[in-house]
Write an enzyme that holds these catalytic residues in place. Structure first.
Site, PDB file in Angstrom:
ATOM      1  N   SER A 137       0.874  -1.180   0.000  1.00 40.45           N
ATOM      2  CA  SER A 137       0.000   0.000   0.000  1.00 40.45           C
ATOM      3  C   SER A 137       0.905   1.222   0.000  1.00 40.45           C
ATOM      4  O   SER A 137       2.100   1.108   0.318  1.00 40.45           O
ATOM      5  CB  SER A 137      -0.847  -0.005   1.288  1.00 40.45           C
ATOM      6  OG  SER A 137      -1.469   1.248   1.484  1.00 40.45           O
ATOM      7  N   TYR A 149      -1.892  -1.338  10.353  1.00 41.42           N
ATOM      8  CA  TYR A 149      -1.906  -1.438   8.888  1.00 41.42           C
ATOM      9  C   TYR A 149      -0.553  -0.988   8.327  1.00 41.42           C
ATOM     10  O   TYR A 149       0.041  -1.660   7.481  1.00 41.42           O
ATOM     11  CB  TYR A 149      -3.052  -0.589   8.336  1.00 41.42           C
ATOM     12  CG  TYR A 149      -3.324  -0.797   6.857  1.00 41.42           C
ATOM     13  CD1 TYR A 149      -3.938  -1.959   6.392  1.00 41.42           C
ATOM     14  CD2 TYR A 149      -2.981   0.168   5.915  1.00 41.42           C
ATOM     15  CE1 TYR A 149      -4.194  -2.154   5.037  1.00 41.42           C
ATOM     16  CE2 TYR A 149      -3.234  -0.013   4.565  1.00 41.42           C
ATOM     17  CZ  TYR A 149      -3.840  -1.167   4.127  1.00 41.42           C
ATOM     18  OH  TYR A 149      -4.097  -1.360   2.781  1.00 41.42           O
TER      19      TYR A 149
HETATM   20  P1  NAD Z   1     -11.335  -5.927  -0.200  1.00 44.02           P
HETATM   21  O1  NAD Z   1     -11.697  -5.766   1.224  1.00 44.02           O
HETATM   22  O2  NAD Z   1     -12.385  -5.783  -1.228  1.00 44.02           O
HETATM   23  O3  NAD Z   1     -10.642  -7.341  -0.455  1.00 44.02           O
HETATM   24  C1  NAD Z   1      -9.840  -7.987   0.491  1.00 44.02           C
HETATM   25  C2  NAD Z   1     -10.035  -9.477   0.329  1.00 44.02           C
HETATM   26  O4  NAD Z   1      -9.183 -10.158   1.285  1.00 44.02           O
HETATM   27  C3  NAD Z   1     -11.491  -9.932   0.624  1.00 44.02           C
HETATM   28  O5  NAD Z   1     -11.960 -10.767  -0.402  1.00 44.02           O
HETATM   29  C4  NAD Z   1     -11.358 -10.667   1.944  1.00 44.02           C
HETATM   30  O6  NAD Z   1     -12.302 -11.705   2.134  1.00 44.02           O
HETATM   31  C5  NAD Z   1      -9.934 -11.223   1.840  1.00 44.02           C
HETATM   32  N1  NAD Z   1      -9.421 -11.631   3.148  1.00 44.02           N
HETATM   33  C6  NAD Z   1      -9.526 -10.983   4.340  1.00 44.02           C
HETATM   34  N2  NAD Z   1      -8.999 -11.723   5.320  1.00 44.02           N
HETATM   35  C7  NAD Z   1      -8.537 -12.874   4.752  1.00 44.02           C
HETATM   36  C8  NAD Z   1      -7.883 -14.021   5.245  1.00 44.02           C
HETATM   37  N3  NAD Z   1      -7.594 -14.173   6.551  1.00 44.02           N
HETATM   38  N4  NAD Z   1      -7.544 -14.996   4.367  1.00 44.02           N
HETATM   39  C9  NAD Z   1      -7.839 -14.878   3.047  1.00 44.02           C
HETATM   40  N5  NAD Z   1      -8.475 -13.820   2.530  1.00 44.02           N
HETATM   41  C10 NAD Z   1      -8.816 -12.819   3.368  1.00 44.02           C
HETATM   42  O7  NAD Z   1     -10.173  -4.862  -0.443  1.00 44.02           O
HETATM   43  P2  NAD Z   1      -9.174  -4.631  -1.671  1.00 44.02           P
HETATM   44  O8  NAD Z   1      -9.051  -3.191  -1.898  1.00 44.02           O
HETATM   45  O9  NAD Z   1      -9.510  -5.514  -2.806  1.00 44.02           O
HETATM   46  O10 NAD Z   1      -7.798  -5.116  -0.999  1.00 44.02           O
HETATM   47  C11 NAD Z   1      -6.836  -5.891  -1.680  1.00 44.02           C
HETATM   48  C12 NAD Z   1      -5.441  -5.521  -1.181  1.00 44.02           C
HETATM   49  O11 NAD Z   1      -5.129  -4.179  -1.560  1.00 44.02           O
HETATM   50  C13 NAD Z   1      -5.295  -5.561   0.335  1.00 44.02           C
HETATM   51  O12 NAD Z   1      -4.042  -6.139   0.671  1.00 44.02           O
HETATM   52  C14 NAD Z   1      -5.310  -4.099   0.728  1.00 44.02           C
HETATM   53  O13 NAD Z   1      -4.634  -3.857   1.944  1.00 44.02           O
HETATM   54  C15 NAD Z   1      -4.618  -3.468  -0.452  1.00 44.02           C
HETATM   55  N6  NAD Z   1      -4.890  -2.035  -0.629  1.00 44.02           N
HETATM   56  C16 NAD Z   1      -6.156  -1.572  -0.879  1.00 44.02           C
HETATM   57  C17 NAD Z   1      -6.351  -0.215  -1.100  1.00 44.02           C
HETATM   58  C18 NAD Z   1      -7.702   0.374  -1.442  1.00 44.02           C
HETATM   59  O14 NAD Z   1      -7.823   1.607  -1.516  1.00 44.02           O
HETATM   60  N7  NAD Z   1      -8.718  -0.407  -1.683  1.00 44.02           N
HETATM   61  C19 NAD Z   1      -5.256   0.664  -1.017  1.00 44.02           C
HETATM   62  C20 NAD Z   1      -3.997   0.158  -0.739  1.00 44.02           C
HETATM   63  C21 NAD Z   1      -3.816  -1.205  -0.560  1.00 44.02           C
END
Ligand code: NAD
Length: 242
Positions: A137, A149
């Protein structure tokens, strides 16, 4: 011809959000995709839609990792790519974070990424080929109030470089991707006011579609990135560039 033709790619947290989008994009590029998550119904839907397979995989469980990877290797004969995408966010700061939440966040975001790399690395080493993409991130590039985080995402960035230096001589590449404001539930859960404030701070003036991160992930998984390892790619519309 697809950019990932016949590559076997495992994506964690792929039932929704960026992981699901990356699964779709990888399948469009010819990959055999293994969708994993703890949200079984959504995960099965994504896998069916793209002609992939679904495995339940809680990334915090080392025996679950062993089992899933063993099944993949026995049915596909190999594994070419791993996207450590699963993650959770909590806004708690040093003033209000509790130990239990801290441990839960680092267990999924950090320990889960370690377990994924540690489980597949010996196979990729043996194959003398493979690509690991770790989703960090912009919170892994600079300070941010959400302390657990931030800890987990800096750790992902650091572990990426550690693994990249270990695995480079085996032609196994390891890179981190650092998204900014991406339009998934994780962002929307912050609430409209916070999202608006965040987006106003983005020099490009907008948040991003998950596909815009996915394009970078597909590149890193593909042979187009054959000499890219130990790198960190920020996908944030210049949010942290200033
Ligand atoms: P999201 O919440 O839609 O998806 C996250 C996924 O991880 C979900 O499907 C959830 O069920 C799964 N998950 C959670 N705990 C788990 C576990 N113990 N085992 C297996 N799966 C698990 O969010 P996203 O935006 O798609 O996030 C994807 C990645 O991107 C994450 O690592 C997040 O930290 C990172 N990220 C997101 C953003 C943003 O703005 N959305 C920004 C920076 C980084």
């Amino acid at each position: 011809m697809g950019r990932l033709d016949d590559k076997v790619i495992l994506i964690t947290g792929a039932a929704r959000g960026q992981g699901a989008t990356e699964a779709r994009q990888a399948a469009e590029q010819g990959a055999r995709v293994i969708v994993t998550d703890v949200l079984d119904d959504l995960g099965v839907e994504v896998a069916n839609e793209i002609g992939g397979t679904y495995h339940r995989l809680d990334v915090t469980g080392s025996s679950e990792w062993q089992l899933v990877v063993k099944e993949i290797v026995s049915s596909h004969g190999r594994i070419d790519g791993l996207v450590n995408n699963a993650g959770i966010f909590r806004p708690d700061t040093v003033l209000d974070a509790n130990e239990e939440d801290f441990e839960r966040i680092t267990a999924i975001n950090q320990h889960g990424t370690f377990l994924g790399m540690a489980t597949v690395a010996p196979i990729l080493k043996e194959q003398r080929a493979g690509s690991i993409v770790n989703i960090s991130s912009i919170a892994g590039m600079r300070g941010h109030q959400a302390i657990a985080y931030v800890a987990s995402k800096w750790a992902v960035r650091g572990m990426t470089k550690s693994a990249a230096t270990t695995l480079a001589k085996y032609n196994v590449r390891v890179n981190s991707v650092h998204p900014g404001a991406i339009e998934t539930d994780m962002l929307f859960d912050l609430g409209t006011e916070t999202v608006d404030r965040l987006v106003r701070a983005v020099p490009m003036g907008r948040s991003a579609k998950p596909e815009e991160v996915g394009n970078v992930v597909i590149f890193l998984l593909s042979d187009d990135a054959s000499y890219v390892t130990g790198a960190e790619i920020v996908v944030d519309g210049a949010l942290i560039a200033g």
